[in-house]
Scaffold this motif. Structure first.
Motif, mmCIF file in Angstrom:
data_model
loop_
_atom_site.group_PDB
_atom_site.id
_atom_site.type_symbol
_atom_site.label_atom_id
_atom_site.label_comp_id
_atom_site.label_asym_id
_atom_site.label_seq_id
_atom_site.Cartn_x
_atom_site.Cartn_y
_atom_site.Cartn_z
ATOM 1 N N PRO A 183 0.638 -1.240 0.253
ATOM 2 C CA PRO A 183 0.287 0.069 0.341
ATOM 3 C C PRO A 183 0.564 1.328 0.144
ATOM 4 O O PRO A 183 0.177 2.354 -0.282
ATOM 5 C CB PRO A 183 -0.696 -0.096 1.349
ATOM 6 C CG PRO A 183 -0.949 -1.810 1.965
ATOM 7 C CD PRO A 183 0.158 -1.749 1.551
ATOM 8 N N PHE A 184 1.992 1.386 0.327
ATOM 9 C CA PHE A 184 2.563 2.383 -0.054
ATOM 10 C C PHE A 184 3.604 2.221 -1.304
ATOM 11 O O PHE A 184 4.066 3.455 -0.873
ATOM 12 C CB PHE A 184 3.651 1.950 1.019
ATOM 13 C CG PHE A 184 3.493 2.651 3.114
ATOM 14 C CD1 PHE A 184 2.870 2.855 3.794
ATOM 15 C CD2 PHE A 184 2.892 0.505 3.829
ATOM 16 C CE1 PHE A 184 2.222 3.100 4.685
ATOM 17 C CE2 PHE A 184 2.252 0.649 5.103
ATOM 18 C CZ PHE A 184 2.008 1.413 5.091
ATOM 19 N N HIS A 185 3.836 1.621 -1.836
ATOM 20 C CA HIS A 185 4.644 1.773 -2.921
ATOM 21 C C HIS A 185 4.687 2.314 -3.637
ATOM 22 O O HIS A 185 5.774 3.000 -3.838
ATOM 23 C CB HIS A 185 4.191 0.378 -3.656
ATOM 24 C CG HIS A 185 5.121 0.277 -4.930
ATOM 25 N ND1 HIS A 185 4.832 -0.672 -6.073
ATOM 26 C CD2 HIS A 185 6.638 0.003 -4.643
ATOM 27 C CE1 HIS A 185 6.007 -0.771 -6.814
ATOM 28 N NE2 HIS A 185 6.687 0.139 -6.137
ATOM 29 N N ALA A 186 2.840 3.180 -3.948
ATOM 30 C CA ALA A 186 2.900 4.463 -4.588
ATOM 31 C C ALA A 186 3.651 5.588 -4.365
ATOM 32 O O ALA A 186 4.912 6.736 -4.911
ATOM 33 C CB ALA A 186 2.021 4.392 -5.326
ATOM 34 N N LEU A 187 3.728 5.394 -3.107
ATOM 35 C CA LEU A 187 3.835 6.949 -1.883
ATOM 36 C C LEU A 187 5.886 6.903 -2.473
ATOM 37 O O LEU A 187 6.145 8.046 -2.466
ATOM 38 C CB LEU A 187 3.578 6.637 -1.295
ATOM 39 C CG LEU A 187 4.026 7.832 0.020
ATOM 40 C CD1 LEU A 187 3.388 9.158 -0.601
ATOM 41 C CD2 LEU A 187 2.884 8.256 1.647
ATOM 42 N N LEU A 188 6.255 5.662 -2.008
ATOM 43 C CA LEU A 188 7.914 5.582 -2.189
ATOM 44 C C LEU A 188 8.607 5.822 -3.885
ATOM 45 O O LEU A 188 9.639 6.875 -3.269
ATOM 46 C CB LEU A 188 7.897 4.125 -1.804
ATOM 47 C CG LEU A 188 7.728 3.481 -0.395
ATOM 48 C CD1 LEU A 188 8.188 1.916 0.000
ATOM 49 C CD2 LEU A 188 9.188 4.483 0.922
ATOM 50 N N ASN A 189 7.814 5.634 -3.960
ATOM 51 C CA ASN A 189 8.203 6.778 -5.110
ATOM 52 C C ASN A 189 7.671 7.329 -5.801
ATOM 53 O O ASN A 189 8.818 8.181 -6.360
ATOM 54 C CB ASN A 189 7.406 5.764 -6.472
ATOM 55 C CG ASN A 189 8.551 3.990 -6.825
ATOM 56 O OD1 ASN A 189 9.226 3.971 -7.200
ATOM 57 N ND2 ASN A 189 7.738 2.744 -6.711
ATOM 58 N N ARG A 190 6.612 8.631 -5.395
ATOM 59 C CA ARG A 190 6.587 9.625 -5.774
ATOM 60 C C ARG A 190 7.675 10.951 -4.510
ATOM 61 O O ARG A 190 7.918 11.434 -5.041
ATOM 62 C CB ARG A 190 4.775 9.459 -4.797
ATOM 63 C CG ARG A 190 4.176 10.793 -6.306
ATOM 64 C CD ARG A 190 2.920 11.121 -5.534
ATOM 65 N NE ARG A 190 2.524 10.314 -4.328
ATOM 66 C CZ ARG A 190 0.761 9.309 -4.806
ATOM 67 N NH1 ARG A 190 1.605 8.822 -5.172
ATOM 68 N NH2 ARG A 190 0.871 9.734 -3.192
ATOM 69 N N LEU A 191 8.350 9.831 -3.480
ATOM 70 C CA LEU A 191 8.502 10.583 -2.467
ATOM 71 C C LEU A 191 10.405 10.646 -3.082
ATOM 72 O O LEU A 191 10.911 10.929 -2.084
ATOM 73 C CB LEU A 191 8.232 10.694 -1.640
ATOM 74 C CG LEU A 191 7.024 11.132 -0.700
ATOM 75 C CD1 LEU A 191 6.967 10.912 0.899
ATOM 76 C CD2 LEU A 191 6.367 12.275 -1.498
ATOM 77 N N LEU A 192 10.343 10.121 -4.017
ATOM 78 C CA LEU A 192 11.736 9.378 -4.139
ATOM 79 C C LEU A 192 12.755 10.178 -4.271
ATOM 80 O O LEU A 192 12.439 10.740 -5.649
ATOM 81 C CB LEU A 192 12.096 8.191 -4.864
ATOM 82 C CG LEU A 192 13.582 7.723 -4.993
ATOM 83 C CD1 LEU A 192 13.983 6.855 -4.160
ATOM 84 C CD2 LEU A 192 13.494 5.952 -6.818
ATOM 85 N N ALA A 193 13.917 11.010 -3.877
ATOM 86 C CA ALA A 193 14.397 11.453 -3.806
ATOM 87 C C ALA A 193 16.190 11.209 -5.505
ATOM 88 O O ALA A 193 15.518 10.030 -5.525
ATOM 89 C CB ALA A 193 15.641 12.123 -2.515
ATOM 90 N N MET A 194 16.187 12.201 -6.254
ATOM 91 C CA MET A 194 16.716 11.755 -7.063
ATOM 92 C C MET A 194 16.981 10.957 -7.753
ATOM 93 O O MET A 194 17.530 10.414 -8.782
ATOM 94 C CB MET A 194 18.208 11.294 -6.540
ATOM 95 C CG MET A 194 19.108 12.256 -5.089
ATOM 96 S SD MET A 194 20.685 11.002 -3.927
ATOM 97 C CE MET A 194 21.104 12.046 -2.606
#
Ligand code: BTN
Length: 243
Positions: A183-194
């Motif tokens: 459930p966090f996968h999309a947010l993890l990618n949205r907030l991925l720095a660099m």
């Protein structure tokens, strides 16, 4: 949440490890301190922890060792922290695996330590968040670092921030326990720095160079290597690199 407030301690993670047996069963214990005299970071680095300005917090909890993606739980705490900052109108990002960044500088970090006692695992999730730290102290840190005070020019109520973090983390943890990282996968990618930038990654043995691409559903980092291959990494440290 069972909360313990300490004025001065060597390290809240070390304290939690020393006292875990006495914490109440079946709930999260949150230990926070006004100052750490021997704050610890990842990769045996130290964590600069001056008195009364920042948050130094450890969440202690137990989960079954077979909890899916258990070792990615540090990413959940990083996401909870970033979500709290977003609610304050700040566009925090996550530098994989679990550094919290604001405007390209480190504002917080997570130290995730796990002791396995089958069938349970003891989790010690430490977070350091630079709240009211001034520039002269930030300059002592060996990498570009910032604080909420420096970024917003105002003094923050760190107890209030801690309460918000406790609420957010409890909420996210409930989802993680039921459904894992998905459930966090999309947010993890949205907030991925660099993302899209050329980075170097040290995996403990070798330095890899590639374009920071995305996070897998298991929380690994995908790098687009210079030879065209896509390689995933379960652990490591990344830094920006001139092309
Ligand atoms: C890192 O980015 O290297 C992780 C830093 C973690 C620091 C926190 S402060 C509270 C807790 N106690 C410690 O000794 N370390 C963590």
């Amino acid at each position: 949440m069972h909360t313990i407030h300490l004025k001065t301690i060597h390290s809240t993670n070390t304290y939690a490890k020393e006292h875990a047996a006495s914490f109440p069963h079946g709930q999260i214990t949150c230990i926070y301190a006004d100052e750490q005299t021997a704050g610890r970071g990842r990769q045996k680095r130290s964590w600069i922890s001056p008195p009364n300005v920042n948050l130094y917090v450890t969440f202690f909890l137990q989960l079954p060792i077979n909890t899916p993606q258990l070792t990615s739980i540090g990413q959940i705490l990083a996401l909870s922290s970033a979500s709290c900052l977003h609610k304050q109108g700040l566009s925090a990002q996550i530098k994989w695996p679990n550094d919290i960044q604001l405007h390209g500088k480190k504002i917080g970090g997570i130290l995730c330590e796990i002791d396995f006692y089958p069938p349970l695992a003891n989790l010690f999730l430490g977070i350091g968040l630079n709240v009211n730290m001034e520039k002269n102290l930030l300059d002592q840190i060996d990498q570009p670092a910032t604080s909420l005070f420096v970024e917003t020019n105002k003094t923050w109520d760190k107890e209030k921030l801690l309460q918000e973090l406790q609420t957010q983390f409890e909420f996210d943890l409930k989802t993680f326990k039921q459904k894992g990282l998905a459930p966090f996968h999309a947010l993890l990618n949205r907030l991925l720095a660099m993302k899209g930038k050329t980075v170097s990654l040290f995996d403990g043995q070798k330095t890899w160079i590639g374009i920071c691409d995305s996070i897998t559903v298991n929380g690994e980092l995908c790098l687009h290597l210079q030879n065209g291959q896509i390689k995933t990494f379960a652990s490591g440290d990344i830094s920006l690199r001139a092309k």
